[in-house]
Every structure is written in C-alpha cells, then in structure tokens.
Design an enzyme around this catalytic site. Structure first.
Site, PDB file in Angstrom:
ATOM      1  N   ASP A  79       1.677 -28.266  -7.682  1.00 10.50           N
ATOM      2  CA  ASP A  79       0.151 -28.420  -7.425  1.00 10.50           C
ATOM      3  C   ASP A  79      -0.082 -29.964  -6.873  1.00 10.50           C
ATOM      4  O   ASP A  79       0.612 -31.025  -7.616  1.00 10.50           O
ATOM      5  CB  ASP A  79      -0.392 -28.320  -8.360  1.00 10.50           C
ATOM      6  CG  ASP A  79      -1.733 -28.741  -8.110  1.00 10.50           C
ATOM      7  OD1 ASP A  79      -1.839 -27.744  -7.195  1.00 10.50           O
ATOM      8  OD2 ASP A  79      -2.746 -29.298  -9.147  1.00 10.50           O
ATOM      9  N   LYS A 118     -10.681 -24.320  -1.348  1.00 13.71           N
ATOM     10  CA  LYS A 118     -11.869 -25.386  -1.557  1.00 13.71           C
ATOM     11  C   LYS A 118     -13.296 -23.882  -1.105  1.00 13.71           C
ATOM     12  O   LYS A 118     -14.307 -23.932  -1.703  1.00 13.71           O
ATOM     13  CB  LYS A 118     -11.984 -26.699  -0.870  1.00 13.71           C
ATOM     14  CG  LYS A 118     -11.250 -27.432  -1.666  1.00 13.71           C
ATOM     15  CD  LYS A 118     -11.107 -27.408  -3.176  1.00 13.71           C
ATOM     16  CE  LYS A 118     -10.102 -28.536  -3.380  1.00 13.71           C
ATOM     17  NZ  LYS A 118      -8.891 -27.945  -5.027  1.00 13.71           N
TER      18      LYS A 118
END
Ligand code: PLP
Length: 631
Positions: free
Chosen positions: A8, A49
């Site tokens: 990540d 997002k």
C-alpha cells in the site's frame, strides 16, 4: 518462496502517520464549511477516495451539516463537489505524501537482491499516483506495477481485484507466494480476499495516525499501547502477521521461505510424499525381538495379501530389507532353479533391463524380449518368444514401467503363461496399491513391490507376494545368503514374524500406518481414482500448455507421466530448480530416444497440488521459455 510483495502507499510505505489523505479530506470538507474529526476520516481510509467521500456523506450529521451549509447544492451533487476539492487539496500535500517511511530503503534493497518483485495497490487515483511516483523514484522506490482501481473497473478494496491484477502482471499464479502489506483494515481484507499472506504494519500507519515526531516523543509504554491497539484491529481483520517497521518484513520473508522450503512435494515415483502421520510414527524406536513388533510384521504381511485380493492360504507376503531392486533380485535369484531352467524377460524400459542385468549377475540362463520403450509388452510378442524358445520355464516382466509410465497388460499375459505351466514374476513395484491387482485371478507366482511406492510408506524394504506352493519348492535355489527369499519366508513363518536379519523397524511402523491410511482413503479403488484424477489433470493441463506426451494415452498408467522437452535447447536443470524453489520436486526423463522429463502423480498429492504445479509451469513456460500459452 515469496516472489512478490504488494504494498500500500500512504501509511505503509510513504507518508508516516498517513497524514496526507487526512489533511486533504479535512480541508476538502472545510472548504464547504464542514468540520470533520480525524477519527471520522480514519474509519474508512484505504478505500478508493470517491467511495470514501460518499461514505462520509452518508453519516447523518454530516449530511445535515451539508444541507445547512450548502443549501444551493443538493446532497446528491455533494460527493462530486467534495471529491473535486479533495483532488486539489491532496496535490498541496503531495510532497509530504511521498516521503518514504523508515525501513523502506532496507526493504527495497532486500527485494532487489532476492529477486522479489514489488507492486502497489492504492485508494489513490491514477492522477494522484502519477504525482507521487516520480517523488518516490527520487528516493529509490520504483515498484514495477502500480495498480489503481481505475484499472479494475473501479473495483477497489477490500475486493481482491487490484492484487489479482498485480499478480497477473507479474506472472505469479500462486497467492501463497505473495505478501500483501498495508496499514488499514481494508488492506488486510484485500490481501486475505486475494489469498495472499496478509500483513499489517503498525508504526506510522493510519491506525496510530500520529506524525513521526509526535510518535517518537511518546515513552515506550505509550508507544506500545498505541501499537497494541492498532495490532488488535488488524489482527481482528485477519492479518497473518503484524509488524512494527516495514523492514521487519525481511526476517519474516526469510522464515516463510524456510518453511516453504522445508516440505517440498515429491512428484517422483518413490520415495514419494508421505503423510505427516506416516512420518510421525518414526519418532519412536523399536526392538526387533519385541512381540508387538513381530505381530505388526505379521499383520502387515497378511494385509498385503488381502490388498492383492488373495487368500492367506494361497499367497504369502515376504518382506525383504533394502530397496525394491533387492526384492526383484531376491525373487529372481530364488525362484529359478540352478539347473534346467531358463528365464524369459520382457523389457520395455529401464526396470525390465534391470532384471536382465540381475539374471546376468546371477548367471541365470535367460532369453530377452526387447520391446520399444514407448510401447507396451503384448501377449502376442511374448507367445512368439516362447514358441522360439521352448526351453523357457520362467517369465518376468514389469507392470508399470516407471521409465515412461506405460502400464503393461499383465492381466492378459500372466494367466496365459500360468496356464502353460510357466512360473511368472511381475515387478509391480510402482503399481501395487495404486492400481487394482487381483493375485487370485492373475495366478502370478511372484509379484514384487516396495514400501515406498503406492502404499505410501518410506523406503526401506521390498515386498514379494508369492504363491505359497511355488515358493515352498525353492529351498536351496538362492544364489545369495542375504537375498534368499525362501529362507526369509521360513524365518517369518517359524518365528512368528521375526525378520531374519536386522529389519528397518521404523520403516515397518510407518508402512503399517500407511496401510491403515490406505484403508481409510477407501482402499485401492479410491486411491486409483485419486491418482487417475491427478494424472488426467496433469496430462491435459500440460498438453494445454503445449507439452507433448512421450507415450500413447491408451497405455498410460495413473502413476507417472513423461513429457517431451518443449524446445530443443530446453534447460531441464533450470526448470527443475525453478520448481524445486517453489516446493515441487520432479523427475528427469529416462527414455533414450527423446529428451523428456517425468512428473509423478502418486503419494500424498491432491488435485490442488497438481493445479498449483500447472500454474507454476505455465508461468515458467510463458516467462522463462517465452512460449505462447493458452490462457
Ligand atoms: C522403483 C522401482 C523399482 C525399484 O527401484 P529401487 O531403486 O531399487 O527401489 C523397480 N521397478 C520399478 C518398476 C520401479 O518403479
């Protein structure tokens, strides 16, 4: 072996404390007059997002707050508005966002020297990521593949699609060879859903959320409290391991590699992969004079006769120390009288040839019937040899010729010879227990197998299943003291299961357990079924990958399969090493007329194992051999 790490970004490899997305979210909402607590934002970090904005707006207070602050813009448009603002805000903090976390440089160096590929998945969009990548590269971090959910039809975490795409790009099919690392619950779930080893990183991660300076200023107890809390959440999500610093991955990978190395699967026709419980029986030492041991020996002998569908009145099992060849040599050396006897040997591979060699060593008169190694022995060929050689009194052949995997048709050949008064010997080393054999029907005089083939024991002794009447007439025939099958038989019978010379006690215990497990599996029928399923899967899977068979499918046994080299300059050793490093041991070829290799289907091996192997071979074929492969 760990082949790749999927990492990540924020909070895991860059952006200590995962500050950037938090600040950007805060500022994006503040732009519209909405105050957000860090805690609210942190709950869903790791999602893409846009989804994250939508989730925050679903919180009733926030939705209300929007409606009061922005009466002119309907709530349905809010997500898009805030998301647009988020993109502006994140750009402002990008430089900080891309700062590598401590330990990353060590991890990158380790990955490079160990040929471990690095890839990333993220909740950022491609546009955002494109700004981070050059900044990361300046610090020496250039993952080979960077996946955003735009590349997976907007299917992001916790779904496995981004990791799956990264693996596909890296040509890795086995997720157990991949580590996914992240600092959020969604990261852990993504790794678990993809089937990878899923590892949570705590320091500088979202769940602690503190900037580096703030965290460093805490005392050890405070730090440990933060760490424990974050670790518990990631564990709860299913993390396989928790690490503090990203560089802690290094010893972890080393120990995973050691573990995965320890237990390679033997795809060889004996010794083969045995069950854990079979291996476990060998942890105890036993005396050879012990009554329990002698009883066990007798039980094993009776069970073997039963396994051959014969009665213990008609047949007996004589165990002989040593490998399978010791049994073959003992049987040949004892069965054939010293005078007025000739042995006909049918050979279509190395094991038939070995019987010829044995006869030579023992100075036994013999006639050899050579059959091409890619063809089965036929009754017609044997009868022709018999007509040409009326002096033949004994006949020997191999059932499954492990050289190629051919299954010779003993059920048509042996009864025909027995009817003609010829004494028969069959090397059924690699077939007994894995292919149904009916001794009563065959009326074979000697059938030889060993402890380490289809019964799935470990190496140490061979087994001669003999017709009692025939064996009892062989006193004084033996050319060897130790390999005197008759004397061995007499000792077992007269001393209630006592072996003549020191016996492989551990091996016998393991073999007894293997016999019980064969029974539990459902006997020879069930085992044949499993081997056959393995063989079909392997053969068809390999053919799909473009590999050609050495022998015709009609004579193929379920035991072992031979494949031709895929290219003229094929480097078997490199192929072997590649598979070995990934947990599979295969077998070189043994046919002389073409270059080939062999893969065994027997032992504690499942369809799952074969599928894993096929995936590895597919990757190898595509990547290393650069051959085109059907997908
Ligand atoms: C395994 C095997 C043998 C015996 O070989 P060893 O190395 O002595 O155990 C004999 N014949 C066949 C067909 C085999 O597969």
């Amino acid at each position: 072996m760990i082949e790749a790490i999927v990492l990540d970004w924020a909070g895991t490899t860059v952006d200590y404390g995962s500050r950037a997305p938090i600040i950007a979210f805060k500022n994006a909402f503040a732009h519209f007059g909405i105050g957000l607590s860090e805690e609210t934002i942190r709950q869903d970090v790791g999602l893409d997002k846009l989804t994250h904005v939508r989730k925050i707006l679903q919180i009733p207070e926030i939705a209300n707050s929007w409606e009061t602050r922005q009466p002119t813009i309907p709530l349905t448009k809010a997500t898009a508005e805030i998301y647009a603002q988020f993109q502006i805000e994140i750009n402002k903090v990008l430089a900080e966002t891309a700062q590598l976390k401590p330990g990353m440089t060590d991890l990158i160096k380790f990955a490079n020297t160990h040929h471990i590929q690095l890839a990333t998945t993220t909740g950022y969009t491609q546009v955002m990521l494109n700004q981070i990548l050059p900044l990361a590269a300046q610090q020496g971090y250039t993952p080979t593949y960077n996946i955003t959910s735009e590349q997976t039809n907007h299917v992001g975490r916790p779904k496995p699609d981004m990791v799956a795409l990264a693996m596909q790009k890296m040509h890795i099919s086995d997720p157990s060879h991949v580590i996914k690392v992240g600092d959020t619950v969604n990261d852990i779930l993504e790794g678990k859903n993809a089937g990878t080893i899923s590892i949570g990183v705590v320091d500088g991660g979202n769940l602690i959320g503190l900037p580096k300076q703030a965290f460093d200023q805490l005392n050890i107890e405070q730090r440990d409290r933060y760490r424990a809390k974050a670790a518990a959440i990631l564990k709860e999500a299913g993390a396989d391991e928790i690490i503090n610093n990203i560089a802690d991955l290094i010893p972890l990978i080393e120990s995973i590699d050691d573990q995965q190395h320890e237990m390679p699967l033997l795809l060889t026709p004996g010794p083969l992969t045995t069950s854990f419980t079979v291996k476990e029986t060998m942890l105890v030492d036993h005396g050879t004079w012990d009554d329990d041991y002698k009883e066990l020996t007798q039980w094993v002998r009776r069970e073997l006769v039963t396994l051959g569908h014969a009665s213990n009145e008609e047949y007996t099992a004589v165990l002989m120390q040593g490998s399978g060849s010791f049994g073959v040599e003992a049987a040949i050396g004892t069965a054939i009288p010293k005078r007025d006897a000739t042995l006909l040997i049918a050979a279509n591979g190395a094991y038939g040839e070995r019987m010829i060699e044995i006869a030579d060593y023992l100075a036994i008169p013999h006639v050899d019937l050579h059959v091409p190694e890619d063809q089965a022995v036929t009754l017609g060929a044997v009868e022709k040899a018999l007509t040409a050689h009326p002096e033949v009194t004994h006949f020997a052949m191999v059932h499954c010729e492990t050289t190629t995997g051919i299954l010779n048709p003993i059920e048509t050949i042996i009864p025909a010879l027995t009817d003609n008064g010829i004494i028969t010997l069959v090397d059924a080393m690699s077939s007994f227990g894995g292919v149904p054999i009916d001794l009563a029907q065959l009326q074979v005089d000697y059938l030889i197998t060993s402890s380490n083939k289809c019964v799935q024991g470990v190496p140490g002794f061979s087994v001669v299943l003999a017709k009692k009447n025939t064996l009892q007439a062989t006193k004084d025939n033996a050319r060897s003291l130790a390999l005197d099958l008759y004397a061995q038989y007499q000792t077992f019978e007269e001393h209630d299961g006592k072996w003549r010379f020191t016996s492989p006690t551990h091996v016998v215990y393991a073999f007894a357990e293997a016999l019980r497990e064969l029974e539990q599996e459902g006997g020879v029928t069930a085992r044949t079924h499993r081997y056959q399923a393995n063989e079909t899967l392997l053969r068809e899977g390999m053919q799909d990958l473009g590999y050609e068979l050495v022998i015709d499918e009609t004579v193929q046994s379920p035991i072992i399969t031979s494949f031709k080299y895929p290219t003229v300059d094929f480097n078997f050793q490199a192929f072997y090493e590649y598979l070995k490093n990934r947990g599979f041991i295969i077998y070189p070829g043994k046919v002389s007329k073409c270059d080939s290799f062999r893969i065994g289907n027997i032992g504690e091996v499942s369809a799952d194992d074969i599928n894993r192997l096929l995936n590895l071979i597919k990757t190898y074929t595509k990547k290393e051999l650069q051959l085109s492969v059907n997908d």
